[in-house]
Design a protein around this motif. Structure first.
Motif, short mmCIF file in Angstrom:
data_model
loop_
_atom_site.label_atom_id
_atom_site.label_comp_id
_atom_site.label_asym_id
_atom_site.label_seq_id
_atom_site.Cartn_x
_atom_site.Cartn_y
_atom_site.Cartn_z
N ASN A 118 0.79 -1.35 -0.04
CA ASN A 118 -0.05 -0.10 -0.02
C ASN A 118 0.88 1.10 0.09
O ASN A 118 1.84 1.30 0.74
N GLU A 119 0.60 2.43 -0.80
CA GLU A 119 1.27 3.52 -0.71
C GLU A 119 1.13 4.42 0.56
O GLU A 119 2.06 5.10 0.89
N GLU A 120 0.07 3.96 1.33
CA GLU A 120 0.04 4.82 2.72
C GLU A 120 -0.13 3.67 3.64
O GLU A 120 -0.75 2.66 3.59
N VAL A 121 0.36 4.09 4.84
CA VAL A 121 0.38 3.10 5.94
C VAL A 121 -0.21 4.04 7.24
O VAL A 121 -0.09 5.30 7.34
N VAL A 122 -0.97 3.36 8.19
CA VAL A 122 -1.39 3.82 9.10
C VAL A 122 -0.62 3.45 10.39
O VAL A 122 -0.61 2.34 10.72
N VAL A 123 -0.09 4.58 11.08
CA VAL A 123 1.13 4.42 12.05
C VAL A 123 0.01 4.05 13.43
O VAL A 123 -0.35 5.10 13.77
N VAL A 124 -0.08 3.03 14.10
CA VAL A 124 -0.41 3.06 15.44
C VAL A 124 0.45 2.70 16.57
O VAL A 124 1.60 2.46 16.23
N GLU A 125 -0.01 2.62 17.66
CA GLU A 125 0.87 2.27 18.91
C GLU A 125 1.49 0.84 19.15
O GLU A 125 2.46 0.72 18.98
N GLY A 126 0.61 0.02 19.15
CA GLY A 126 0.81 -1.39 19.34
C GLY A 126 0.21 -2.43 18.45
O GLY A 126 -0.73 -2.08 17.87
N LYS A 127 0.46 -3.69 18.80
CA LYS A 127 -0.21 -4.96 18.16
C LYS A 127 -1.48 -5.06 18.09
O LYS A 127 -2.40 -5.18 17.06
N GLY B 98 -11.14 -4.32 8.91
CA GLY B 98 -10.89 -4.13 7.34
C GLY B 98 -9.89 -3.13 6.95
O GLY B 98 -9.44 -3.07 5.77
N VAL B 99 -8.88 -2.84 7.80
CA VAL B 99 -8.02 -1.91 7.69
C VAL B 99 -6.71 -2.56 7.67
O VAL B 99 -6.33 -3.01 8.82
N LYS B 100 -5.95 -3.04 6.54
CA LYS B 100 -4.84 -3.95 6.64
C LYS B 100 -3.58 -3.54 6.51
O LYS B 100 -2.72 -3.93 6.27
N ASN B 101 -3.63 -2.04 6.58
CA ASN B 101 -2.07 -1.48 6.05
C ASN B 101 -1.52 -0.77 7.48
O ASN B 101 -0.84 0.07 7.25
N ALA B 102 -1.96 -1.09 8.50
CA ALA B 102 -1.63 -0.61 9.91
C ALA B 102 -0.04 -0.99 10.29
O ALA B 102 0.30 -2.05 9.98
N VAL B 103 0.73 -0.14 10.95
CA VAL B 103 1.99 -0.55 11.54
C VAL B 103 2.20 -0.16 12.71
O VAL B 103 1.78 1.15 13.06
N ALA B 104 2.49 -0.94 13.80
CA ALA B 104 2.79 -0.62 15.08
C ALA B 104 4.11 -0.10 15.38
O ALA B 104 5.19 -1.01 15.18
#
Length: 381
Positions: free
Chosen positions: A169-178, A188-194
């Motif tokens: 994905n060209e965009e990633v959603v940065v989150v805090e943890g797993k 349904g959001v599959k492009n998250a990064v912890a």
């Protein structure tokens, strides 16, 4: 000698004895066994039945008054209904007990299995309730299966725990943890990064080199701290926040998608709504412009002084933008969606206002406003 246990009896013969004198239990027992002997043949002889365990111990309760005796008799049997009825009827042939005249009247034959049936039904209900409590619902089973699938979908992306689409994905959603990644996967959001907490790894800067970052943070002080840490390592393009006091990992599907829909350019991350970011005079002017367009299906291109430069039907809005000498703002009687955002960005529009806004509309280059949002901010002042 076989004996029928009371709890194994099918029926109980209940009878009353009345005697003209004072008698003892042994007189009653002797009278019953002696005077019924041979009446119904060997198969229904009381002594034989007792030896074979077909009848149980006779229960007697005696009362004496005024020189007379009354007794309650209970005789349990494991015979069938017909033989039990015959046996009960034979008791009514008794004429004497001990030294005095006596008579017996059968009051009823009680089906002792009824109490057992009542117990069985009651106990079965209890057991059924236990089964229902322990049996998972279809939804619980589905959630468990989906949860296990989501756990397997969580992967490693450049050293970070991430969803399966983070790589492509060209965009990633940065989150805090797993747990945040898992909740986004659930909805349904599959492009998250912890990033693993407030100590943001420097590797996030390498991800920012070739992907747009949206920082999706908890709605508390911790979220503010993480945003500052992320901005030191890699400037995110957008910021989305969970509702105040809530964490990303606990958001419902609706709350999660609304938060991502309302993501803000990072330069406006300090406020919650675009309507809050503009000064009062501009806010009131844009609201008035939108009020003037209600039910017209038209769009107005406004200059810096909020004067109308060009006017056109909503489906011809690009013609109006092309003709306008200045396009500081674009307001229309319709919904702001991503295609409209892209068009406005191409003409360097600063403010884009509509009657409503689609769930996916967002921009880092202009402010998206709605008539309702402007009205709410003004009314709260």
């Amino acid at each position: 000698m076989g004996k029928v246990a009371q709890d194994q009896a099918k029926y109980v013969v209940e009878a009353k004895l009345e005697a003209g004198g004072i008698i003892e239990k042994s007189d009653i027992v002797g009278a019953i066994f002696g005077q019924t002997e041979g009446l119904l043949g060997e198969e229904l002889d009381l002594r034989e039945l007792k030896e074979k365990g077909k009848v149980g111990r006779m229960d007697l309760e005696i009362q004496r008054r005024d020189g007379k005796t009354e007794a309650s008799i209970e005789l349990p049997t494991s015979l069938d209904a017909t033989d039990t009825a015959l046996l009960g009827a034979s008791l009514e042939t008794i004429e004497r007990a001990g030294p005095t005249g006596a008579s017996i009247k059968v009051e009823k034959i009680r089906d002792d299995r009824n109490s057992k049936r009542d117990y069985i039904i009651k106990r079965a209900k209890q057991l059924m309730e236990d089964i229902e409590e322990e049996k998972p619902s279809k939804q619980e089973i589905t959630d468990e299966i989906k949860g296990e699938v989501r756990e397997k979908q969580v992967t490693d992306f450049r050293g970070f725990t991430a969803g399966p689409d983070a790589e492509r994905n060209e965009e990633v959603v940065v989150v805090e943890g797993k747990a945040d990644v898992t909740n986004l996967l659930k909805h349904g959001v599959k492009n998250a990064v912890a990033i693993g907490g407030t100590d943001v790894p420097s590797g996030i800067s390498k991800i920012a080199d070739d992907k747009d970052l949206t920082a999706f943070l908890d709605g508390d002080r911790g979220g503010d701290l993480i945003l500052e840490e992320v901005k030191e390592k890699a400037e995110p393009r957008f910021v989305a926040r969970a509702p105040e006091g809530k964490e990303v990992e606990e958001l419902s599907k609706q709350e999660l998608h609304e938060a991502l829909r309302d993501k803000r350019p990072v330069k406006y991350a300090g406020s919650t709504d675009a309507e809050d970011d503009i000064d009062e005079e501009l806010r009131e002017g844009l609201l008035q412009s939108l009020d003037d367009l209600v039910a017209t299906r038209a769009a107005n291109v406004l200059n810096e002084d909020l004067e109308v430069e060009e006017r056109a039907p909503v489906d011809k809005v690009e013609n109006a933008l092309r003709k306008a000498d200045e396009a500081s703002a674009l307001v229309l009687d319709g919904e702001v969606d991503n295609s409209l955002v892209s068009m406005a960005e191409a003409y360097d529009v600063e403010y884009l206002g509509g009657m409503s806004r689609s769930d996916t509309a967002s921009s880092s280059d202009l402010e998206i406003l709605t008539r309702e949002g402007l009205a709410e901010v003004i009314s709260s002042q």
